[in-house]
Design an enzyme around this catalytic site. Structure first.
Site, short mmCIF file in Angstrom:
data_model
loop_
_atom_site.label_atom_id
_atom_site.label_comp_id
_atom_site.label_asym_id
_atom_site.label_seq_id
_atom_site.Cartn_x
_atom_site.Cartn_y
_atom_site.Cartn_z
N HIS A 128 -16.08 -23.66 -38.33
CA HIS A 128 -15.60 -25.04 -38.47
C HIS A 128 -15.75 -25.74 -37.12
O HIS A 128 -15.80 -25.10 -36.07
CB HIS A 128 -14.15 -25.06 -38.91
CG HIS A 128 -13.93 -24.62 -40.32
ND1 HIS A 128 -12.79 -24.91 -41.01
CD2 HIS A 128 -14.73 -23.91 -41.17
CE1 HIS A 128 -12.87 -24.41 -42.23
NE2 HIS A 128 -14.03 -23.78 -42.35
N GLU B 72 -13.78 -27.43 -35.16
CA GLU B 72 -12.77 -27.15 -34.13
C GLU B 72 -12.98 -25.77 -33.51
O GLU B 72 -12.85 -25.61 -32.29
CB GLU B 72 -11.36 -27.23 -34.74
CG GLU B 72 -10.99 -28.59 -35.29
CD GLU B 72 -11.33 -28.79 -36.76
OE1 GLU B 72 -10.71 -29.66 -37.39
OE2 GLU B 72 -12.23 -28.08 -37.30
N CYS C 159 -7.83 -27.75 -40.81
CA CYS C 159 -7.42 -26.86 -41.89
C CYS C 159 -6.49 -25.78 -41.32
O CYS C 159 -6.34 -25.66 -40.10
CB CYS C 159 -8.66 -26.23 -42.53
SG CYS C 159 -9.41 -24.92 -41.53
N CYS D 90 -8.17 -23.57 -38.65
CA CYS D 90 -8.38 -24.27 -37.39
C CYS D 90 -7.06 -24.53 -36.68
O CYS D 90 -6.98 -24.41 -35.46
CB CYS D 90 -9.15 -25.56 -37.62
SG CYS D 90 -10.86 -25.25 -38.14
#
Length: 152
Positions: free
Chosen positions: A52, A54, A82, A85
């Site tokens: 992801h 991040e 999310c 993350c």
């Protein structure tokens, strides 16, 4: 538009254009405002569900600063992080996060963050999660504690 959020959005747009992953971008800056790392979602190109935006940015910032502690950094991300993350942000000691879109915006276009939030609340209909062999596994943790292993 905030200059760092603009960069996070540009990272997301670049990732979409390159078909690297979902519509998510991130930037990590130091307290002086210098960009330390950029990230965009690379789940598809890396074939890595943890890639992801991040987390990509956190990995790059840790490399750039040669540390696992990003407590002196700020994260800007194009969408509310999310649960995975968020956990990575917490483990990296980042205390200040700015986000653009919400988790509901992500859900509205098909991303399933809300399923994970439900799991965290105790509504497990996703995976079969069972504890086994604690008596043996705990010995490794006890050894780490006895050896005064680094707690991070």
């Amino acid at each position: 538009m905030n200059e760092y959020m603009k960069k996070a959005k540009e990272n997301a747009d670049k990732g979409i254009a390159n078909k690297e992953g979902g519509p998510f971008g991130a930037v990590i800056v130091n307290k002086e405002g210098k960009i330390i790392a950029n990230g965009n979602n690379k789940v598809l190109i890396n074939k890595d569900p943890t890639a992801h935006a991040e987390i990509v940015a956190i990995r790059e910032a840790c490399k750039a600063l040669n540390t696992n502690d990003l407590s002196k950094c700020i994260l800007y991300t194009s969408c509310e992080p999310c649960p995975m993350c968020l956990s990575a942000i917490i483990w990296a000691n980042i205390k200040e996060v700015y986000f653009g879109c919400t988790k509901n915006d992500a859900a509205d276009i098909g991303f399933r963050d809300n399923d994970i939030y439900e799991f965290i609340k105790g509504n497990n209909n996703m995976i079969n999660l069972k504890q086994i062999d604690r008596d043996e596994c705990i010995k490794t943790m006890q050894k780490y504690q006895e050896d005064k292993g680094t707690i991070y």
